[in-house]
Design a protein around this motif. Structure first.
Motif, PDB file in Angstrom:
ATOM      1  N   ALA A 230       0.838  -1.101   0.151  1.00  0.00           N
ATOM      2  CA  ALA A 230      -0.028   0.075   0.021  1.00  0.00           C
ATOM      3  C   ALA A 230       0.888   1.191   0.069  1.00  0.00           C
ATOM      4  CB  ALA A 230      -0.825   0.022   1.089  1.00  0.00           C
ATOM      5  N   GLU A 231       2.151   1.324   0.520  1.00  0.00           N
ATOM      6  CA  GLU A 231       3.038   2.254   0.391  1.00  0.00           C
ATOM      7  C   GLU A 231       4.277   1.885  -0.336  1.00  0.00           C
ATOM      8  OE1 GLU A 231       3.574   3.254   4.647  1.00  0.00           O
ATOM      9  OE2 GLU A 231       1.694   3.804   4.958  1.00  0.00           O
ATOM     10  N   ARG A 232       5.156   2.822  -0.723  1.00  0.00           N
ATOM     11  CA  ARG A 232       6.105   2.792  -1.533  1.00  0.00           C
ATOM     12  C   ARG A 232       7.076   1.928  -0.491  1.00  0.00           C
ATOM     13  NH1 ARG A 232       7.470   7.187  -6.235  1.00  0.00           N
ATOM     14  NH2 ARG A 232       5.158   7.582  -6.905  1.00  0.00           N
ATOM     15  N   SER A 233       8.194   1.272  -1.276  1.00  0.00           N
ATOM     16  CA  SER A 233       9.181   0.590  -0.567  1.00  0.00           C
ATOM     17  C   SER A 233      10.283   1.623  -0.239  1.00  0.00           C
ATOM     18  CB  SER A 233       9.902  -0.461  -1.163  1.00  0.00           C
ATOM     19  OG  SER A 233      10.864  -0.860  -0.653  1.00  0.00           O
ATOM     20  N   GLN A 234      11.214   1.715   0.736  1.00  0.00           N
ATOM     21  CA  GLN A 234      12.295   2.411   1.086  1.00  0.00           C
ATOM     22  C   GLN A 234      13.391   1.904   0.224  1.00  0.00           C
ATOM     23  OE1 GLN A 234      13.369   2.752   5.084  1.00  0.00           O
ATOM     24  NE2 GLN A 234      11.387   1.851   5.754  1.00  0.00           N
ATOM     25  N   LEU A 235      13.295   0.702  -0.284  1.00  0.00           N
ATOM     26  CA  LEU A 235      14.624   0.326  -1.362  1.00  0.00           C
ATOM     27  C   LEU A 235      14.398   0.803  -2.499  1.00  0.00           C
ATOM     28  CD1 LEU A 235      14.469  -3.541  -0.158  1.00  0.00           C
ATOM     29  CD2 LEU A 235      16.010  -1.702   0.753  1.00  0.00           C
ATOM     30  N   ALA A 236      13.093   1.264  -3.039  1.00  0.00           N
ATOM     31  CA  ALA A 236      12.792   1.839  -4.375  1.00  0.00           C
ATOM     32  C   ALA A 236      11.859   2.698  -4.394  1.00  0.00           C
ATOM     33  CB  ALA A 236      12.657   0.620  -5.263  1.00  0.00           C
ATOM     34  N   SER A 237      12.172   3.832  -3.771  1.00  0.00           N
ATOM     35  CA  SER A 237      10.978   4.954  -3.501  1.00  0.00           C
ATOM     36  C   SER A 237      10.477   5.544  -4.727  1.00  0.00           C
ATOM     37  CB  SER A 237      11.608   5.898  -2.534  1.00  0.00           C
ATOM     38  OG  SER A 237      12.844   6.639  -2.908  1.00  0.00           O
TER      39      SER A 237
END
Length: 327
Positions: A230-237
């Motif tokens: 549901a939210e963007r990943s810190q690894l691929a913002s």
């Protein structure tokens, strides 16, 4: 005579009282011996690595070894069944994923345990995102174009999964239901073979664990169109979520929870819950978990119970509406 009887009674009572006190004291000390964390999958995967990281940190807090025991088989239900039958004393607990505790009950005709009644929930532990990837030969550059492409070729665009009922399979079924498209399923035996099939061009698209997919992005071997959470990943913002990219309400991930056998005493549940939350808050442990492409979460047992109910309903509806069976 009465005095003698009183003395005898007192003399007999004292050893018995002392024995009871020693037993109670021993029961109050938890843990007093090694604890076993069951992982219902083979060694070497991301869930196994996560479990071993948590076991190491929790052992330092509990003052006893936390031994990891891999009991794979039957989509994780072998390990779940083992813990369901274990003595509810806190010395055996489980790291489970939603493919087993939320998906398998809807796919399997019967389970060797009651999926809810057999367990006491401890915590929602972590969440792992998947990336919707396409082979570079597919003429699309974003999710909207992929949906249009699939609609122009109904039932022809192929996708791989780690197997029927795997999270990569159900994520694609959810995509089909929400986007109104029809794809062709090519199940593989595991996430690794599924990703390799996509890299080799054997299929057009797949949901791949984000941490697995990322190295192939700069080389152009895969195109990452969106992340499943549901939210963007810190690894691929910079990669949008599927919901942002044109599939409103889409959310799918590999969610890990921790369970105990039903009937585990509340003080032991509280002790293990506190130890787990401490492990998830530990800076070094968090750094290593995030490095796996996994987001540490943590929750109360009550929050886990609400989440579990929602997850069961969500995947049950998808499995019924898409008429998914184990074949």
């Amino acid at each position: 005579m009465a005095t003698r009887r009183s003395l005898l009674a007192a003399g007999l009572a004292l050893p018995a009282f002392a024995t009871v006190s020693r037993i109670a004291a021993a029961q109050d000390v938890f843990p007093s011996r090694p604890v076993t964390l069951v992982i219902p999958w083979a060694a070497g995967g991301s869930t196994d690595t996560l479990g071993r990281l948590l076991a190491q940190t929790m052992a330092a807090d509990l003052g006893q070894p936390v031994v990891v025991e891999n009991r794979g088989g039957a989509s994780g239900t072998v390990g779940h069944g083992h813990v369901a039958r274990a003595r509810p004393d806190g010395y055996t607990f489980l790291l489970g994923t939603n493919s087993t505790y939320a998906i398998a009950p809807h796919l399997m005709r019967s389970l060797p345990y009651d999926n809810r009644a057999a367990f006491t929930g401890l915590s929602l532990v972590a969440r792992s995102a998947q990336a919707l990837c396409v082979h570079p030969s597919v003429p699309v550059s974003n999710v909207a174009e992929l949906i249009a492409y699939a609609k122009s070729k109904p039932g022809e665009v192929t996708y791989s999964s780690a197997g029927i009922g795997a999270s990569s399979h159900l994520a694609t079924e959810l995509l089909q239901a929400k986007a109104g498209i029809r794809l062709l399923h090519v199940p593989y035996r595991g996430g690794g073979p599924s990703a390799q099939g996509l890299l080799a061009g054997e299929v057009a698209m797949s949901f791949v664990d984000l941490v697995t997919a990322l190295p192939f992005r700069p080389t152009g071997q895969l195109k990452l169109l969106g992340v499943s959470t549901a939210e963007r990943s810190q690894l691929a913002s910079d990669v949008p979520t599927l919901a942002e990219a044109g599939v409103p309400g889409f959310a799918s991930s590999t969610d890990v929870i921790m369970l105990l056998p039903a009937g585990t005493p509340a003080p032991i549940v509280t002790r293990l819950s506190a130890s787990l939350q401490k492990a998830l808050a530990d800076a070094e442990t968090r750094r290593k978990i995030i490095g796996l492409g996994i987001e540490p979460i943590g929750s109360t047992p009550a929050e886990l119970d609400s989440y579990w109910t929602e997850e069961l309903a969500k995947w049950g509806e998808i499995i019924r509406s898409q008429n998914i069976t184990l074949g």
